[in-house]
Write an enzyme that holds these catalytic residues in place. Structure first.
Site, PDB file in Angstrom:
ATOM      1  N   ASN A 141      -1.403   5.662   3.047  1.00 15.83           N
ATOM      2  CA  ASN A 141      -1.576   6.293   1.741  1.00 15.83           C
ATOM      3  C   ASN A 141      -2.816   7.184   1.775  1.00 15.83           C
ATOM      4  OD1 ASN A 141      -1.911   6.929  -0.945  1.00 15.83           O
ATOM      5  ND2 ASN A 141      -1.936   4.809  -1.681  1.00 15.83           N
ATOM      6  N   THR A 162      -1.396   2.433  -8.236  1.00 20.09           N
ATOM      7  CA  THR A 162      -2.459   3.158  -8.931  1.00 20.09           C
ATOM      8  C   THR A 162      -1.889   4.261  -9.818  1.00 20.09           C
ATOM      9  OG1 THR A 162      -3.954   2.587  -7.155  1.00 20.09           O
ATOM     10  CG2 THR A 162      -4.615   4.417  -8.554  1.00 20.09           C
ATOM     11  N   SER A 194       0.832  -1.200   0.000  1.00 20.65           N
ATOM     12  CA  SER A 194       0.000   0.000   0.000  1.00 20.65           C
ATOM     13  C   SER A 194       0.872   1.257   0.000  1.00 20.65           C
ATOM     14  CB  SER A 194      -0.902  -0.015   1.232  1.00 20.65           C
ATOM     15  OG  SER A 194      -1.677   1.149   1.232  1.00 20.65           O
ATOM     16  N   GLY A 195       0.585   2.143  -0.936  1.00 19.03           N
ATOM     17  CA  GLY A 195       1.334   3.394  -1.014  1.00 19.03           C
ATOM     18  C   GLY A 195       2.585   3.316  -1.865  1.00 19.03           C
ATOM     19  N   GLU A 216      -0.317  -9.059   2.259  1.00 17.73           N
ATOM     20  CA  GLU A 216      -0.479  -8.372   3.545  1.00 17.73           C
ATOM     21  C   GLU A 216      -0.109  -9.260   4.722  1.00 17.73           C
ATOM     22  OE1 GLU A 216      -4.429  -6.693   3.839  1.00 17.73           O
ATOM     23  OE2 GLU A 216      -3.896  -5.027   2.514  1.00 17.73           O
ATOM     24  N   GLY A 259      -1.129  -5.667  -2.696  1.00 17.20           N
ATOM     25  CA  GLY A 259      -0.070  -6.652  -2.531  1.00 17.20           C
ATOM     26  C   GLY A 259      -0.318  -7.511  -1.306  1.00 17.20           C
ATOM     27  N   SER A 283      -5.593   5.611  -0.794  1.00 16.83           N
ATOM     28  CA  SER A 283      -5.404   4.165  -0.850  1.00 16.83           C
ATOM     29  C   SER A 283      -6.588   3.472  -1.523  1.00 16.83           C
ATOM     30  CB  SER A 283      -5.226   3.635   0.566  1.00 16.83           C
ATOM     31  OG  SER A 283      -4.945   2.264   0.525  1.00 16.83           O
ATOM     32  N   SER A 284      -6.297   2.641  -2.500  1.00 13.11           N
ATOM     33  CA  SER A 284      -7.366   1.865  -3.164  1.00 13.11           C
ATOM     34  C   SER A 284      -7.812   0.775  -2.215  1.00 13.11           C
ATOM     35  CB  SER A 284      -6.853   1.191  -4.435  1.00 13.11           C
ATOM     36  OG  SER A 284      -6.003   2.031  -5.162  1.00 13.11           O
TER      37      SER A 284
HETATM   38  P1  ATP Z   1      -2.708   1.340  -2.319  1.00 12.74           P
HETATM   39  O1  ATP Z   1      -2.425  -0.126  -2.300  1.00 12.74           O
HETATM   40  O2  ATP Z   1      -2.872   1.898  -0.938  1.00 12.74           O
HETATM   41  O3  ATP Z   1      -3.807   1.727  -3.224  1.00 12.74           O
HETATM   42  P2  ATP Z   1      -0.842   2.284  -4.299  1.00 12.74           P
HETATM   43  O4  ATP Z   1       0.291   1.325  -4.503  1.00 12.74           O
HETATM   44  O5  ATP Z   1      -1.904   2.283  -5.310  1.00 12.74           O
HETATM   45  O6  ATP Z   1      -1.375   2.073  -2.834  1.00 12.74           O
HETATM   46  P3  ATP Z   1      -0.553   5.045  -5.064  1.00 12.74           P
HETATM   47  O7  ATP Z   1      -1.870   5.546  -4.639  1.00 12.74           O
HETATM   48  O8  ATP Z   1      -0.314   4.774  -6.500  1.00 12.74           O
HETATM   49  O9  ATP Z   1      -0.193   3.752  -4.197  1.00 12.74           O
HETATM   50  O10 ATP Z   1       0.598   6.025  -4.579  1.00 12.74           O
HETATM   51  C1  ATP Z   1       0.542   6.683  -3.327  1.00 12.74           C
HETATM   52  C2  ATP Z   1       0.998   8.127  -3.447  1.00 12.74           C
HETATM   53  O11 ATP Z   1       2.389   8.166  -3.744  1.00 12.74           O
HETATM   54  C3  ATP Z   1       0.333   8.875  -4.589  1.00 12.74           C
HETATM   55  O12 ATP Z   1      -0.847   9.472  -4.173  1.00 12.74           O
HETATM   56  C4  ATP Z   1       1.399   9.917  -4.933  1.00 12.74           C
HETATM   57  O13 ATP Z   1       1.338  10.976  -4.038  1.00 12.74           O
HETATM   58  C5  ATP Z   1       2.688   9.188  -4.666  1.00 12.74           C
HETATM   59  N1  ATP Z   1       3.242   8.573  -5.897  1.00 12.74           N
HETATM   60  C6  ATP Z   1       3.121   7.295  -6.297  1.00 12.74           C
HETATM   61  N2  ATP Z   1       3.752   7.073  -7.455  1.00 12.74           N
HETATM   62  C7  ATP Z   1       4.299   8.243  -7.813  1.00 12.74           C
HETATM   63  C8  ATP Z   1       5.103   8.677  -8.912  1.00 12.74           C
HETATM   64  N3  ATP Z   1       5.454   7.850  -9.856  1.00 12.74           N
HETATM   65  N4  ATP Z   1       5.494   9.983  -8.934  1.00 12.74           N
HETATM   66  C9  ATP Z   1       5.148  10.829  -7.955  1.00 12.74           C
HETATM   67  N5  ATP Z   1       4.409  10.477  -6.884  1.00 12.74           N
HETATM   68  C10 ATP Z   1       3.987   9.207  -6.807  1.00 12.74           C
HETATM   69 MG    MG Z   2      -3.898   2.106  -5.211  1.00 10.15          MG
END
Ligand code: ATP
Ligand code: MG
Length: 720
Positions: free
Chosen positions: A190, A144, A139-140, A418, A416, A193-194
């Site tokens: 996050n 996404t 997560s984070g 957990e 991913g 967070s999705s």
């Molecule tokens: P979750 O499992 O909680 O959904 P996730 O893996 O989908 O997590 P994201 O929401 O894609 O995580 O990323 C979290 C935050 O990190 C984003 O809101 C953004 O602020 C930052 N971030 C992620 N990837 C990038 C990137 N490539 N460039 C800049 N900032 C990023």
């Molecule tokens: Mg996500």
């Protein structure tokens, strides 16, 4: 008969560069220029982890750290892209950067998510093969964001003069703000967070233009609707709506500020840094419009959200007999109005439990306040869950392919692995899906790779890898029963009493014999590919059963609200012997469907890594990253890749591509080789002085170890 100097034009040239997995969308094979561009900038560490001198988690970490600190967040392991979340805007997703990736091969450009998108799009068109991109990470970590960049790139490069194509693209892009509002939330890890898994399949016609899309959603975290830990929030939509609702909604649906509702205020986190709920509410409404939700449909959705908010405000006190009594009748009356049900019936559905023991009798038992609260919450959770499914279904109707779909590109953005202190049914489901994805990874990359070496009689040292099929079987087997089946059987035998069901289930677990399962007191440990996880048994069978109380189903059945009937279409199941599908059955079916879909596609992988727990752009926590390197299996990945061959091509195509490099196969730029293509390929490799340990000749294909060797050949070819 001679072959012209650049056989088969750009496409053949491109695909030859990267073992038939190269990238280009019919652009110019501008290797010289790109090579110049990439050498101009000094590389930080190595851009492909297969090139590190000694393979170890420490060395992988060292390289990622160096690159992260130098502002390079992307690194390859062959075709796998590793991405470390920069937590800042690096200016690497601009239109200008995007342009530089168009029509380029992966090897020509620095690693980037755009290169993965380009490769998928190119390969889909060139080979008429479905593609999928599997994004994983905690997560984070940036899953996404990566998914959105893939969509951005593909939307940009895929045709588009035609208004229906443009409309499809707009709708697909609008699904992001819409589903994020309803499915994402601020968590400790996050801010966005999705809380659901998503597989988005972009559908293209034979010209490579998008004609539609289809979304499958997995396991929404519905418990978030009714409670969050401190400093986390409910789903974004609740704050958007309560902060931004129009005066019409405020009056007709009783919408007030988020402070008013227990479900949005209990965790004491109403605002999030960097999130403008008011602006996002407008984005959500706009996305609904783009997707084509009518005003009527929107009103129904918001009515359900209002109902959920008001449900949370029903409170109970204990009456003189210890039973639940509603404290504020006006809340119940208002909720009854929103749900279009009779207030008395609503109270009964929440405060009287209908028990149906095995003998077919029906017993009505008054609930105590705790039980009534649980039923109240179950009501809210089920409406939200079904509403979310309905929205996804509605989006799919809007995005149904217009015209014939020739190929597709799927993007999987799913939570991913957990491991928490306390792991329950939800973690079991998530980790089970990850086991299934690992199975595909093994089957498609490791196994297929090794099988090809065998077929081609290539000398290589087999790499030992753990085939996790045994863990998948442990969880999903029906006969003998695996974990999911045992849970379901337990509910059948022990019936109404959840605690008794858990005990029966534990007995079944004790009786299972599998080296990956260790029963303990009140919990059991599964040895997953990514680590050992201890699952708590308490409450697990009830979560698996996932049955809404009969009283609530009866209530919905009698509602005057048609939309509620759409959300809960099934009549109350009168036949107690027939067990409806459990949550485990559902996740098993959707995981297996997903696997079947992914197996039919050519996969790419993006492994996202989170550098620290503080959303900080400057902090790189070595222990955190080391942990992720381990469970993402990066070391194993690098090993296999190094033991293997970066490039393979049939002898025919190889000679066709590189005949210029040997005086035996060409004369004055013309193709002159008359012998068999295997000898031709050998001749070329000899005349270019490629070291013997760098390549092997198989039965039908030439195999080249390092991508650099291939690149050297390309350079030489380009000098002609
Ligand atoms: P979750 O499992 O909680 O959904 P996730 O893996 O989908 O997590 P994201 O929401 O894609 O995580 O990323 C979290 C935050 O990190 C984003 O809101 C953004 O602020 C930052 N971030 C992620 N990837 C990038 C990137 N490539 N460039 C800049 N900032 C990023
Ligand atoms: Mg996500």
């Amino acid at each position: 008969m001679g072959i012209s100097r650049r056989p088969k034009g750009d496409k053949a040239a491109k695909q030859a560069q990267d073992g038939g997995r190269g990238a280009a969308s019919g652009g110019k094979p501008n290797i010289k220029k790109a090579a110049f561009d990439t050498t101009k900038k000094k590389e930080i560490g190595v851009s492909d982890l297969t090139l590190i001198s000694k393979v170890s988690p420490e060395a992988i970490n060292e390289n990622l750290k160096k690159r992260f600190e130098g502002g390079e967040i992307y690194t390859y392991i062959g075709h796998v892209l590793v991405s470390v979340n920069p937590f800042r805007d690096l200016g690497i997703y601009t239109e200008e950067v995007l342009e530089t990736y168009k029509g380029k091969n992966r090897l020509e450009m620095p690693p980037h998510v755009f290169a993965v998108a380009e490769a998928s799009y190119y390969n889909m068109n060139a080979y008429k093969e479905n593609q999928c991109v599997i994004i994983s990470g905690e997560s984070g970590a940036g899953k996404t964001e990566a998914a959105k960049r893939l969509m951005q790139y593909i939307a940009n490069v895929s045709g588009g003069g035609n208004s229906s194509i443009q409309e499809t693209k707009d709708m697909v892009l609008a699904t992001n703000p819409l589903l994020e509002s309803f499915g994402n939330a601020k968590t400790l890890r996050n801010n966005n967070s999705s809380r659901f898994g998503k597989y988005l399949q972009l559908q293209f016609n034979a010209q490579g233009e998008p004609v539609g899309a289809d979304i499958t959603n997995y396991l929404l975290e519905k418990s978030r609707v009714v409670g969050q830990i401190p400093n986390e929030r409910n789903f974004h939509i609740f704050y958007q709506f309560t902060k931004g609702a129009s005066s019409t909604y405020r009056t007709s649906l009783g919408i007030q500020k988020p402070e008013t509702y227990l479900y949005t205020s209990k965790s004491k986190c109403l605002d999030v840094d960097g999130i403008d709920d008011l602006a996002e509410y407008q984005d959500t409404l706009n996305a609904m419009k783009v997707i084509g939700l009518t005003q009527g449909e929107q009103d129904e959705i918001f009515r359900m959200l209002a109902a959920i908010l008001w449900t949370g405000n029903i409170q109970f006190a204990e009456d003189k007999d210890g039973n639940a009594a509603v404290t504020d009748q006006s809340v119940v009356d208002f909720l009854a109005y929103l749900l279009e049900v009779d207030p008395q019936q609503l109270i009964s559905a929440i405060t009287i439990r209908i028990l149906t023991p095995r003998n077919g009798e029906v017993i009505e038992s008054p609930a105590n306040p705790a039980q009534a609260l649980a039923t109240r919450d179950a009501l809210a959770k089920s409406i939200y869950n079904n509403l979310f499914d309905w929205i996804v279904g509605r989006v799919n109707v809007a995005l149904k392919a217009r015209g014939t779909t020739a190929q597709s590109i799927g993007i999987l953005d799913i939570y991913g692995f957990e491991i928490f202190e306390k792991n329950s049914f939800e973690q079991l489901c998530i980790n089970y899906v990850n086991e299934k994805l690992q199975q595909i990874f093994i089957q498609l990359t490791l196994k297929a790779e090794q099988e090809e070496y065998e077929r081609e009689q290539i000398k290589w040292t087999p790499i030992k890898y753990f085939d996790n099929k045994i863990v998948c079987d442990l969880i999903e087997n029906v006969r003998p029963p695996g974990v999911f089946s045992a849970m379901k059987d337990a509910t059948k035998t022990a019936h109404a009493d959840p605690a008794a069901c858990d005990r029966t289930f534990m007995t079944a677990i004790n009786g299972m014999s599998n080296p990956h399962l260790t029963p303990r007191q009140g919990n059991f440990i599964i040895k997953h590919y990514a680590g050992d996880v201890s699952y708590t048994v308490d409450g697990i069978t009830d979560k698996n059963k996932d049955q809404l109380l009969k009283g609530l189903l009866n209530l919905f059945d009698q509602s005057g609200n048609k939309f509620l009937h759409t959300l809960f279409p099934h009549q109350v199941d009168q036949d107690n012997r027939k067990q409806p599908p459990s949550a485990g059955d559902k996740i098993k079916a959707s995981a297996n469907d997903l696997v079947a879909t992914l197996m039919k596609a050519q996969p790419s992988y993006i492994r996202t890594i989170k550098p620290n727990e503080n959303k900080s752009w400057s902090e790189y926590s070595v222990p955190n990253v080391m942990h992720q390197i381990k469970y993402l299996g990066l070391q194993e990945n690098v090993r296999i890749r190094r033991a293997g061959f970066a490039y393979r091509q049939t002898f025919d195509k190889f000679v066709e591509r590189f005949y210029l490099l040997s005086p035996q196969t060409s004369y004055a730029g013309d193709y002159t080789w008359t012998g068999d293509s295997k000898s031709g390929a050998k001749q070329i490799l000899k005349d270019t002085s490629i070291p013997a340990e760098e390549f092997q000749m198989g039965v039908t294909k030439a195999f080249i170890k390092a991508p650099e060797t291939l690149f050297a050949l390309e350079h030489m070819r380009d000098r002609y």
